[in-house]
Scaffold this motif. Structure first.
Motif, PDB file in Angstrom:
ATOM      1  N   LEU A  53       0.840  -1.205   0.000  1.00 19.84           N
ATOM      2  CA  LEU A  53       0.000   0.000   0.000  1.00 19.84           C
ATOM      3  C   LEU A  53       0.873   1.252   0.000  1.00 19.84           C
ATOM      4  O   LEU A  53       0.575   2.225  -0.703  1.00 19.84           O
ATOM      5  N   ASP A  54       1.969   1.242   0.756  1.00 17.03           N
ATOM      6  CA  ASP A  54       2.869   2.397   0.798  1.00 17.03           C
ATOM      7  C   ASP A  54       3.431   2.699  -0.594  1.00 17.03           C
ATOM      8  O   ASP A  54       3.556   3.855  -0.982  1.00 17.03           O
ATOM      9  N   VAL A  57       0.672   4.183  -2.821  1.00 19.94           N
ATOM     10  CA  VAL A  57       0.373   5.561  -2.418  1.00 19.94           C
ATOM     11  C   VAL A  57       1.486   6.500  -2.903  1.00 19.94           C
ATOM     12  O   VAL A  57       1.221   7.584  -3.422  1.00 19.94           O
ATOM     13  N   HIS A  74      -7.799   3.870   1.563  1.00 21.87           N
ATOM     14  CA  HIS A  74      -7.419   2.751   2.436  1.00 21.87           C
ATOM     15  C   HIS A  74      -6.284   3.168   3.376  1.00 21.87           C
ATOM     16  O   HIS A  74      -6.332   2.937   4.586  1.00 21.87           O
ATOM     17  N   TRP A  75      -5.279   3.824   2.831  1.00 21.57           N
ATOM     18  CA  TRP A  75      -4.139   4.251   3.672  1.00 21.57           C
ATOM     19  C   TRP A  75      -4.613   5.242   4.739  1.00 21.57           C
ATOM     20  O   TRP A  75      -4.315   5.086   5.929  1.00 21.57           O
ATOM     21  N   ASN A  76      -5.354   6.276   4.299  1.00 20.27           N
ATOM     22  CA  ASN A  76      -5.751   7.346   5.213  1.00 20.27           C
ATOM     23  C   ASN A  76      -6.637   6.840   6.351  1.00 20.27           C
ATOM     24  O   ASN A  76      -6.472   7.242   7.508  1.00 20.27           O
ATOM     25  N   SER A  78      -6.899   3.691   7.511  1.00 16.76           N
ATOM     26  CA  SER A  78      -6.145   2.799   8.400  1.00 16.76           C
ATOM     27  C   SER A  78      -5.340   3.634   9.397  1.00 16.76           C
ATOM     28  O   SER A  78      -5.278   3.334  10.597  1.00 16.76           O
TER      29      SER A  78
END
Ligand code: MN3
Length: 203
Positions: A53-54, A57, A74-76, A78
């Motif tokens: 995911l990193d 992004v 999804h990142w934000n 989480s």
């Protein structure tokens, strides 16, 4: 392997009365789940399937709008759930080195809150307010939609240590149009222990 919705690190009602139970249920179970599902659809069968995911992004602007919006979502989210915790009942404030750095960068914790709240309230439409580490120093910034300061497309880049979701879905059931009231309540449930850990590793 497909991305999955992370469990909330507390019960849906843990952030009451500052963030209400129904908002948490819908925000986590429906909105965040939607970002996960749509991210999985966007990368299925593409060279981006299997990337972290990193990584997605960081290169979101070069991949696709769907990855930018849903990978960011999804990142934000989480990151957001981990940024919050049940109100301790005492004054909720940063301590130690983070507190020192906040005083150095903003003058005081109250000034940080003012600046952060203004960034959130001033973000037209949907987006996020952020406290970031940039070149070793703290800064407040905001992003539109589901962008974040780690993205290649971010106007102000840095390592986020705290973020507030200012999409209407984050507060409308309880606060309706009163985004500023939601942002004022947000500070009661910030998990400073977690933010201090992030600050230590970002430095
Ligand atoms: Mn949201």
């Amino acid at each position: 392997m497909a991305f999955t919705l992370p469990h909330l690190p507390y019960a849906h009602d843990a952030l009451e009365p500052y963030i209400d139970t129904l908002t948490m249920q819908i925000h986590h179970g429906k909105h965040h789940q939607g970002y996960v599902d749509n991210l999985n659809k966007a990368i299925a069968g593409t060279p981006n399937e299997g990337k972290s995911l990193d990584d997605l992004v960081a290169h979101a602007g070069k991949i696709s709008v769907a990855v930018r919006n849903n990978g960011g979502g999804h990142w934000n989210h989480s990151f957001f759930w981990e940024s919050l915790a049940k109100h301790s009942g005492s004054h909720n404030a940063p301590s130690g080195k983070l507190s020192d750095a906040i005083n150095a960068a903003f003058g005081s914790f109250d000034s940080l809150k003012e600046k952060f709240n203004a960034a959130g309230a001033g973000r037209f439409g949907s987006g996020w307010a952020w406290l970031i580490v940039k070149d070793g120093k703290l800064e407040v910034t905001s992003t539109p939609n589901q962008d974040n300061p780690l993205m290649d497309v971010a106007e102000v880049k840095g390592i986020p240590i705290l973020g507030a979701d200012v999409w209407e879905h984050a507060y409308y059931l309880k606060y309706q149009n009163r985004r500023a009231e939601y942002l004022a309540a947000f500070w009661h449930v910030v998990n400073w222990k977690k933010i201090e850990e992030r600050f230590a590793s970002a430095k």
